[in-house]
Design a protein around this motif. Structure first.
Motif, PDB file in Angstrom:
ATOM      1  N   LEU A  17       0.841  -1.193   0.000  1.00  0.00           N
ATOM      2  CA  LEU A  17       0.000   0.000   0.000  1.00  0.00           C
ATOM      3  C   LEU A  17       0.878   1.245   0.000  1.00  0.00           C
ATOM      4  O   LEU A  17       1.875   1.318   0.709  1.00  0.00           O
ATOM      5  CB  LEU A  17      -0.909   0.002   1.240  1.00  0.00           C
ATOM      6  CG  LEU A  17      -1.823   1.215   1.391  1.00  0.00           C
ATOM      7  CD1 LEU A  17      -2.839   1.265   0.256  1.00  0.00           C
ATOM      8  CD2 LEU A  17      -2.529   1.173   2.734  1.00  0.00           C
ATOM      9  N   ASP A  18       0.506   2.240  -0.809  1.00  0.00           N
ATOM     10  CA  ASP A  18       1.265   3.491  -0.922  1.00  0.00           C
ATOM     11  C   ASP A  18       0.392   4.646  -0.429  1.00  0.00           C
ATOM     12  O   ASP A  18      -0.304   5.292  -1.215  1.00  0.00           O
ATOM     13  CB  ASP A  18       1.672   3.699  -2.382  1.00  0.00           C
ATOM     14  CG  ASP A  18       2.560   4.910  -2.594  1.00  0.00           C
ATOM     15  OD1 ASP A  18       2.771   5.685  -1.639  1.00  0.00           O
ATOM     16  OD2 ASP A  18       3.032   5.093  -3.728  1.00  0.00           O
ATOM     17  N   PRO A  19       0.395   4.935   0.893  1.00  0.00           N
ATOM     18  CA  PRO A  19      -0.470   5.994   1.418  1.00  0.00           C
ATOM     19  C   PRO A  19      -0.159   7.371   0.839  1.00  0.00           C
ATOM     20  O   PRO A  19      -1.070   8.173   0.625  1.00  0.00           O
ATOM     21  CB  PRO A  19      -0.233   5.968   2.924  1.00  0.00           C
ATOM     22  CG  PRO A  19       0.827   4.984   3.190  1.00  0.00           C
ATOM     23  CD  PRO A  19       1.154   4.263   1.922  1.00  0.00           C
ATOM     24  N   VAL A  22      -1.840   7.499  -2.492  1.00  0.00           N
ATOM     25  CA  VAL A  22      -3.288   7.644  -2.327  1.00  0.00           C
ATOM     26  C   VAL A  22      -3.635   9.102  -2.022  1.00  0.00           C
ATOM     27  O   VAL A  22      -4.594   9.657  -2.571  1.00  0.00           O
ATOM     28  CB  VAL A  22      -3.811   6.700  -1.221  1.00  0.00           C
ATOM     29  CG1 VAL A  22      -5.266   6.995  -0.882  1.00  0.00           C
ATOM     30  CG2 VAL A  22      -3.637   5.242  -1.643  1.00  0.00           C
ATOM     31  N   ALA A  23      -2.845   9.743  -1.156  1.00  0.00           N
ATOM     32  CA  ALA A  23      -3.089  11.150  -0.814  1.00  0.00           C
ATOM     33  C   ALA A  23      -2.921  12.053  -2.030  1.00  0.00           C
ATOM     34  O   ALA A  23      -3.731  12.959  -2.268  1.00  0.00           O
ATOM     35  CB  ALA A  23      -2.154  11.583   0.316  1.00  0.00           C
ATOM     36  N   SER A  26      -5.846  11.597  -4.378  1.00  0.00           N
ATOM     37  CA  SER A  26      -7.011  12.320  -3.865  1.00  0.00           C
ATOM     38  C   SER A  26      -6.927  13.808  -4.220  1.00  0.00           C
ATOM     39  O   SER A  26      -7.903  14.413  -4.657  1.00  0.00           O
ATOM     40  CB  SER A  26      -7.112  12.132  -2.352  1.00  0.00           C
ATOM     41  OG  SER A  26      -8.172  12.904  -1.834  1.00  0.00           O
TER      42      SER A  26
END
Length: 88
Positions: A17-19, A22-23, A26
């Protein structure tokens, strides 16, 4: 001995997962670009190495990437290498 310029690209493994990605995705969507489907964040490093030949330079780069530039558990890397042309 020869000098080689290298460009190293380090990214998270596809299964990780690459937070940060993702940010950023968004934020891109909030700016009105919903067509962006996936964002992955990585690292880019430029190096100059001295070695007897291209094979030795590649071996050095592989060791450097494995030992310090990438975490092999969660990241993958690739590099491009080019012999530096002297301007003499």
């Amino acid at each position: 001995m020869a000098e080689f310029d290298a460009k190293v690209y380090v990214t998270l493994r596809p299964s990780v997962l690459d937070p940060a990605g993702v940010a950023v995705q968004s934020g891109i969507h909030q700016l009105g670009y919903p067509q962006v489907q996936q964002v992955r964040i990585g690292k880019y490093v430029e190096l100059t190495v001295t070695a007897s030949d291209r094979g030795a330079a590649e071996e050095q780069l592989t060791q450097i990437c494995d030992q310090i530039l990438a975490n092999p558990v969660i990241e993958v890397y690739r590099f491009e290498i080019m012999e530096r042309v002297s301007s003499s």
